[in-house]
Design a protein around this motif. Structure first.
Motif, mmCIF file in Angstrom:
data_model
loop_
_atom_site.group_PDB
_atom_site.id
_atom_site.type_symbol
_atom_site.label_atom_id
_atom_site.label_comp_id
_atom_site.label_asym_id
_atom_site.label_seq_id
_atom_site.Cartn_x
_atom_site.Cartn_y
_atom_site.Cartn_z
ATOM 1 N N MET A 1 -8.365 20.731 -4.354
ATOM 2 C CA MET A 1 -8.360 20.875 -5.795
ATOM 3 C C MET A 1 -9.258 19.822 -6.465
ATOM 4 N N ASN A 2 -8.684 19.692 -7.922
ATOM 5 C CA ASN A 2 -9.633 18.784 -8.448
ATOM 6 C C ASN A 2 -8.834 17.250 -8.231
ATOM 7 N N SER A 3 -9.734 16.385 -8.510
ATOM 8 C CA SER A 3 -9.318 14.929 -8.093
ATOM 9 C C SER A 3 -8.908 14.293 -9.249
ATOM 10 N N PHE A 4 -8.986 14.903 -10.371
ATOM 11 C CA PHE A 4 -8.723 14.135 -11.918
ATOM 12 C C PHE A 4 -7.176 13.445 -11.782
ATOM 13 N N PRO A 5 -7.135 12.286 -12.081
ATOM 14 C CA PRO A 5 -5.719 11.661 -11.775
ATOM 15 C C PRO A 5 -4.835 12.075 -13.083
ATOM 16 N N TRP A 6 -4.293 13.410 -13.119
ATOM 17 C CA TRP A 6 -3.345 13.835 -14.312
ATOM 18 C C TRP A 6 -2.101 13.145 -14.364
ATOM 19 N N LEU A 7 -1.648 12.850 -13.338
ATOM 20 C CA LEU A 7 -0.257 12.408 -13.442
ATOM 21 C C LEU A 7 -0.225 11.116 -13.755
ATOM 22 N N THR A 8 -1.304 10.284 -13.276
ATOM 23 C CA THR A 8 -0.975 8.945 -13.580
ATOM 24 C C THR A 8 -1.478 8.684 -15.231
ATOM 25 N N ILE A 9 -2.298 9.456 -15.593
ATOM 26 C CA ILE A 9 -2.590 9.573 -17.023
ATOM 27 C C ILE A 9 -1.329 9.620 -17.866
ATOM 28 N N PHE A 10 -0.421 10.779 -17.191
ATOM 29 C CA PHE A 10 0.760 11.011 -18.047
ATOM 30 C C PHE A 10 1.708 10.042 -18.226
ATOM 31 N N VAL A 11 1.829 9.195 -16.863
ATOM 32 C CA VAL A 11 2.845 8.029 -16.709
ATOM 33 C C VAL A 11 2.047 6.981 -17.637
ATOM 34 N N VAL A 12 1.147 6.740 -17.671
ATOM 35 C CA VAL A 12 0.348 5.499 -18.230
ATOM 36 C C VAL A 12 0.076 5.607 -19.728
ATOM 37 N N LEU A 13 -0.089 6.915 -19.921
ATOM 38 C CA LEU A 13 -0.521 7.019 -21.354
ATOM 39 C C LEU A 13 0.674 6.514 -22.555
ATOM 40 N N PRO A 14 1.887 7.068 -22.360
ATOM 41 C CA PRO A 14 2.718 6.665 -23.691
ATOM 42 C C PRO A 14 2.863 5.349 -23.613
ATOM 43 N N ILE A 15 3.131 4.433 -22.469
ATOM 44 C CA ILE A 15 3.350 3.028 -22.647
ATOM 45 C C ILE A 15 2.135 2.324 -23.033
ATOM 46 N N SER A 16 0.804 2.738 -22.529
ATOM 47 C CA SER A 16 -0.235 1.825 -22.935
ATOM 48 C C SER A 16 -0.549 2.258 -24.512
ATOM 49 N N GLY A 17 -0.288 3.608 -24.894
ATOM 50 C CA GLY A 17 -0.227 3.687 -26.317
ATOM 51 C C GLY A 17 0.742 3.184 -26.983
ATOM 52 N N GLY A 18 1.931 2.797 -26.465
ATOM 53 C CA GLY A 18 3.000 2.147 -27.318
ATOM 54 C C GLY A 18 2.780 0.812 -27.559
#
Lengths: 500, 752
Positions: A1-18
């Protein structure tokens, strides 16, 4: 499938955005609020997009996997991945957290920290539901404790420090057992620690050891879930927390316990689970009755709703322990459905409290004439909570009932007894919910306060309650929305129990 | 013909848009929606009449060729389990759907006027349409799960409608009571459904009956378990149809608006229990014990309801007890196995009772103008009387309904009740005697209601003598908001009800005698009469509007002629054989009749006439007694307590008085059953809740708190110990050294 790290983004995005919030110039709370809501919605949309395009529903295996080595000598990996079972809770997290940030708009005190903590919780929860590694699971488990503690102790009610301390002691106490269990499983039978779920799932242990591990995990999850007699932190916490925090607590945090129970206890330790499940079912049945009969004795509105949550968790436990296809499906459905209903009830109770500033039910009364909209939504959601057909709660409970009936593990007499006592809970539930409604809204009572005029709920509050109401009714009409996510995975989990 | 059946799934859903639209409108755009007010009544009546035409068409099809149509969609797809959603059209369904839609339309029509001044007008119509949706869904459902779903939904509609006037504390208690009592029944129903599923593995009625028959035939089931399941299923019907142990909610349910009492609590929803038993009749028939239980519960309810109705003061409550008693007749008929009689009585009773309730609504509507908006007063029969002069049309309609319910020959209920009584003689003489006696009681209490209401003098002026000082919440205002204003300024009471039509509020209270078409509207603001007791002008009630009278007249027609569907007209067909062609028998398959094994000679005119004479004479006897007791003595005060009129009669009057007192107390205390429930169950649950709350707080929560407190003290103690003074440490050091030396010394000594 694709190798784009979707889940990592989902985990990291809120806290880094925060964490960017702290860099904002001091220009009022409005910017922060909009920014937080934007991040939440963006994350939710991104998740929906990714799942709808890259997730195969008919595949019971772990998908969107990511595997990065994190700590070299320790053999610790950043392993993420989701399957049909964790998909529902993740989407629920996104949905409820977005609405909770929307519900938290009246908060003005120290709103930077508040919104950062909300986003940190978001990350922790998604990380928990998507982690495929025992140690990562534990880290995420701990990560989301701290924001809750702070949210509780800073923005809570009068007894907030007591409740916050109680919460952290209970849950941290539970986490000790979780860590012990995790290390035990990882270190068993090999010199190198192995935390991966899949390898541990294929491993078999001596029965005594398995039981030992099981008890450890069970204590951790029983605190969170909560299972009696470890439930007393919950009413206190819910009674004191701000209602946006309550939404997260009731909607997602309680579900983490149930999730862990399935993910670890059921998948990794099947033998012990089939040994323990009869006892857990008895506990679950007792919990339904016990919490439902404690609830009418509560004067505090939020505590009453909190006990109703405890009572509803009993259905999840029974569903998980029925070791049948339908029972587990019902438990998953109940996880989702109670996530919506519990969150909405706490939200409405909180908005009601914002207006009348009273928490005790016997001081309220006659609010229906001044706040018809809150009355309407509150009634509909109470009816949903007492499992009215056409709403999601009914289906979840019905399917749990079927799970018990069709499960092959139990004898006829015990099945009859279990269903009978569960159904008694069905009588007790309307008693406390409807009398709550009656005490709050019905009747005619002038408040002592000279200015007894209250604003009805505005568009924001109405939006929040309606957007929770829609999925509740939607699932109630067509439960396959949730079933289609989990059916295959449930079968895969249960195959362990029958083909060994 | 097929295509009609194909589209019949639409029946329940036609009226669904109305509650959805009104609900969304009220939540999102309250002001705009409320402006459209009357406009909303139109689509609900319109949609319901579409359904009515449709279901009448269906039942004509059913009469012509009785065949069962079923269509099923799969609803949820799970691996070993699939729920289905379908509809089943058979004679039972078609009869009930026609019944529901006709009564529903009439009641909607009626309530347009009855509720026109109410703030909750739109809410009312939304609830009503939702109710018809769920009730039609109930009767067309094809499996048990679907039945359960709609069963709960009608229960919730009933809850919402009983609590419609939620500012009244009594109404809020009543609706909770109704829901919880019904939930007790639902508990049984759900368990019964689950049990049956466990036995047969199916929810579909027809599969279920087939599998069950096979199992019974092969003797493969545990009879105890099967009986338990059947009893549990039946308990659902007990609660919904207000049968004996769970009947307590029905009289209280009269707190709802009167049109609701007519539609839900007399004609349709309470018949759902009868419907359920009728639907599962093939199942119950093969378990003989359960049939006896049904009959027993039926006869108990028949008798209990009739005795409780004897001395009620509230007109709606006495009608409610009468409903309960009549439902008991239907249950009795089902228990005896005469399926046809039960359904026949269901139909006739529905129309007659709807007529009576609408009539009583009209009376209440007229009385409210005089006595104020309080059920204690406007529904109190003691304060009525002599209404014949003032509301003649209502009187006629009410009289016809009363006669029908008493079982006087040409009217509807006579035919069905007569059939039940006849069948009861075949079943068991004891039951038959009780049933016949109760038929007399029915005539008695119904005529008591009629005479107290319409005969004699108008008693409303004596309300100050009625003993009760009414200072309750009702006298303030219905919706409460303006109540506080009124307390300050008495004369502002015209603004009490926020009427849509502002001009109505401009009438002043002295204008009561102004006679024009608007009298009804004008007198409405009289809600707080007792403030004016000194200077009040006596006024008289007025006939209701045409919109309210019209449905009553239609129902009168029904009451007169609906009996015809069950009357066997003898005709000879070509071969000269006696042919039994009453419509009902054509609809209902004769195989379901247990008592009449040979339908050919079921019509024996001689027997029929004797039986009919007997039952009619019982009814006349009851009427005679009632008119003897309640014929006004032209001293209105004596009308207040009905045993006062005995004051000067006979030497045995002490004993007689005692008996009457016992009956009176029994009835006015509702047979002490409510009090018993209040003490045992409600009190029990409260005590349990307190006990468990105490346990939870002191023991389960106390343990961690105790641990916390202990650790706190231990910590404090240790802190004190480690306070940092050198001398303290030295002391400790020396102390422990000493102890060590002592121990060492003693041990050393001991060894040596």
């Amino acid at each position: 499938m694709n190798s784009f790290p979707w889940l990592t983004i989902f985990v990291v995005l809120p806290i880094s955005g925060g964490s960017l919030i702290f860099l904002f110039p001091h220009r009022g709370n409005k910017v922060i609020k909009w920014y937080t809501i934007f991040i939440c919605i963006f994350e939710l949309l991104l998740m929906t997009y990714a799942f709808s395009y890259y997730f195969q529903l008919d595949d019971p295996l772990i998908q969107l996997t990511e595997d990065y080595k994190w700590i070299q000598f320790f053999d610790f990996y950043w392993r993420l991945g989701i399957d049909g079972f964790s998909l529902g809770p993740i989407l629920l997290t996104g949905f409820i957290t977005t609405l909770a940030t929307l519900a938290a708009r009246p908060i003005t005190r120290d709103s930077r920290l508040f919104h950062f903590l909300m986003l940190a919780m978001y990350s922790g929860q998604i990380g928990l539901f998507s982690s495929q590694d025992l140690l990562l699971f534990f880290i995420m488990w701990e990560l989301e404790l701290i924001p809750v503690y702070l949210l509780l102790s800073m923005w809570g009610g009068k007894k907030r420090l007591y409740s916050a301390t109680k919460f952290i002691l209970y849950t941290a106490g539970g986490s000790v057992f979780l860590l012990m269990g995790a290390l035990g499983i990882a270190l068993y039978g090999s010199n190198e620690p192995r935390f991966h779920f899949e390898t541990s799932a294929n491993q078999s242990y001596p029965v005594a050891l398995e039981i030992f591990f099981y008890i450890g995990f069970l204590i951790a999850f029983a605190v969170k879930s909560p299972i009696i007699p470890l439930h007393t932190w919950l009413p206190d916490t819910h009674g004191e927390a701000h209602y946006s925090t309550c939404m997260l607590l009731a909607g997602i945090l309680l579900k983490m316990g149930a999730y862990g129970l399935v993910r670890i206890n059921m998948e990794l330790l099947p033998h012990a689970h089939s040994i323990f499940s009869p006892w857990l079912i008895i506990v679950g049945v007792m919990q339904i009755i016990y919490a439902a009969s404690t609830s009418p004795g509560q004067r505090n509105l939020k505590k009453r709703i909190a006990y109703s949550s405890v009572s509803h968790m009993g259905f999840i436990i029974i569903g998980i322990c029925s070791i049948s296809d339908m029972g587990l499906n019902g438990a998953i459905l109940q996880i989702i459905s109670h996530g919506f209903i519990g969150a909405a009830l706490f939200f409405l109770a909180g908005t009601g409290y914002d207006r009348i500033r009273r928490v005790y039910l016997d001081e309220m009364g006659g609010m229906a004439t001044s706040m018809p909209k809150i009355f309407t939504t509150f009634s509909i959601l109470s009816l949903a909570s007492l499992a009215l057909p056409g709403m999601s709660g009914f289906f979840a409970e019905l399917i749990v009932f079927f799970g018990i009936i069709t499960g092959q593990k139990y004898l006829l007499m015990s099945k009859i007894l279990i269903t009978f006592v569960m159904a008694v809970g069905m009588i007790l539930t309307p008693i406390y919910l409807l009398s709550m409604l009656r005490q709050m809204f019905y009747g005619y009572k002038l408040f002592n306060a000279p200015n007894s005029y209250f604003f009805d709920s505005g568009p924001r509050e109405l939006f929040v309650s309606i957007s929770i109401l829609l999925p509740v009714i939607g699932i109630g009409f067509y439960p396959d929305f949730v079933f289609s996510l989990s059916v295959d995975r449930v079968e895969a989990i249960l195959s362990n129990y029958f083909y060994r | 013909m097929e295509h009609i059946y194909q589209y019949s799934w639409i029946i329940p859903f036609v009226t669904l848009p109305v509650p959805m639209l009104i609900g969304a409108g009220l939540l999102l755009f309250p002001a705009a929606t409320k402006k459209l007010r009357r406009m909303w009544a139109f689509p609900s009546v319109f949609l319901l009449s579409i359904v009515m035409i449709f279901s009448i068409d269906l039942s004509i099809q059913q009469i012509n060729s009785s065949f069962i149509y079923q269509y099923i969609w799969s609803w949820t797809i799970n691996n070993d389990f699939s729920l289905e959603f379908g509809h089943l059209i058979d004679p039972l369904t078609s009869i009930l759907s026609v019944l529901i839609t006709t009564v529903g339309i009439l009641v909607l029509f009626y309530s347009d006027n009855y509720m026109s001044h109410d703030q909750g007008y739109l809410r009312f119509f939304a609830y009503m349409s939702f109710f018809t949706t769920s009730m039609l869904g109930l009767v067309t459902s094809s499996n048990l799960i679907q039945i359960y779903i709609f069963w709960e939904l009608v229960g919730v509609c009933s809850y919402l409608l009983i609590g419609f006037w939620f500012t009244r504390p009594i109404a809020s208690n009543a609706c909770q009571k109704a829901f919880v009592t019904n939930r007790v029944g639902d508990f049984g129903l759900l368990l019964g459904i689950l049990g049956l599923y466990w036995i047969t593995g199916s929810f579909e009625f027809r599969d279920l009956f087939k599998i069950f028959n096979n199992l019974i035939y092969n003797n493969q089931v545990n009879f105890l378990f099967v009986t338990l399941c059947a009893v549990l299923l039946f308990s659902g019907a007990i609660a919904k149809s207000a049968q004996f142990p769970l009947h307590v909610w029905l009289p209280d349910a009269m707190e709802g608006p009167t049109p609701i009492s007519a539609l839900i609590h007399a004609a349709t929803m309470v018949a759902a229990g009868i419907f359920l038993v009728a639907r599962l009749f093939p199942l119950f028939v093969i378990i003989p014990f359960i049939m006896n239980l049904i009959a027993l519960i039926g006869i108990i309810t028949v008798f209990l309801g009739a005795t409780l109705a004897l001395a009620q003061k509230d007109i709606k409550r006495s009608l409610a007890y009468s409903t309960m008693s009549q439902l008991g007749y239907m249950m009795l008929a089902l228990g005896m196995g005469s399926y046809r009689a039960a359904l026949f009585h269901l139909i006739t009773h529905a129309y007659s009772k709807a007529l009576l309730f609408l009539g009583s609504g009209s009376i209440i509507h007229s009385m409210e103008a005089i006595l104020g908006y309080s059920p204690d007063k406007s529904q109190n029969m003691v304060l009525m009387g002599g209404l014949t002069k003032h509301i003649p049309i209502t009187k006629t309609a009410f009289l016809l309904g009363t006669l029908s319910l008493c079982g006087i020959p040409p009217f509807a209920c006579f035919w069905s009740k007569d059939e039940i009584l006849n069948d009861s003689w075949l079943y068991s003489p004891i039951f038959a005697i009780i049933a016949c006696f109760t038929a007399g009681l029915t005539a008695f209490y119904m005529f008591r209601v009629y005479l107290l209401t319409f005969d004699g003098h108008f008693n409303a002026h004596f309300q100050s003598y009625s003993g009760k000082k009414n200072s309750s919440f009702y006298s303030i205002s219905l919706w409460g908001k303006e109540g506080s204003k009124m307390l300050n300024k008495n004369l502002r009471l015209l603004a009490l009800l926020t009427m849509n039509n502002k001009e109505r509020a401009s009438f002043f209270w002295k204008n009561t005698y102004q006679i024009d078409g608007n009298v009804r509207n004008m007198t409405w603001p009289f809600i707080t009469i007792q403030n004016f007791n000194t200077k009040r002008i006596f006024s008289y009630p007025h006939e209701s509007d045409n919109t309210m009278l019209f449905p009553m007249l239609i129902l009168v027609l029904f009451t007169l002629f609906i009996g015809a569907i069950g009357i066997p007209f003898n005709q000879f067909n070509q071969e000269g054989m006696l042919l039994d062609i009453d419509i009902l028998s054509k609809l209902l398959t004769p195989s379901l009749n247990l008592l009449h094994q040979n339908p050919e000679n079921s019509v024996d005119w001689y027997e029929f006439v004797t039986n009919a004479t007997f039952s009619a004479s019982i009814a006349f006897f009851g009427i005679f007694i009632a008119s003897f007791l309640y014929k006004p003595v032209y001293s209105s005060l004596q009308n207040l307590n009905f045993f006062n009129s005995f004051a000067k009669k006979g030497p045995k009057r002490i004993l007689w008085d005692k008996i009457i007192n016992v009956i009176y107390n029994w009835s006015s205390n509702r047979g002490y059953i409510d009090a018993f429930y209040a003490i045992s169950f409600i009190g029990g649950i409260r005590k349990l809740a307190e006990l468990i709350h105490f346990f939870d707080k002191q023991i389960i929560d106390g343990t961690p708190n105790g641990v916390g407190v202990t650790s706190f003290f231990v910590g404090e103690g240790i802190k004190n110990v480690g306070s940092g003074r050198i001398s303290f440490y030295l002391l400790f050091y020396l102390f422990y050294a000493l102890i060590f030396l002592l121990i060492y010394y003693s041990v050393y000594k001991f060894i040596i």
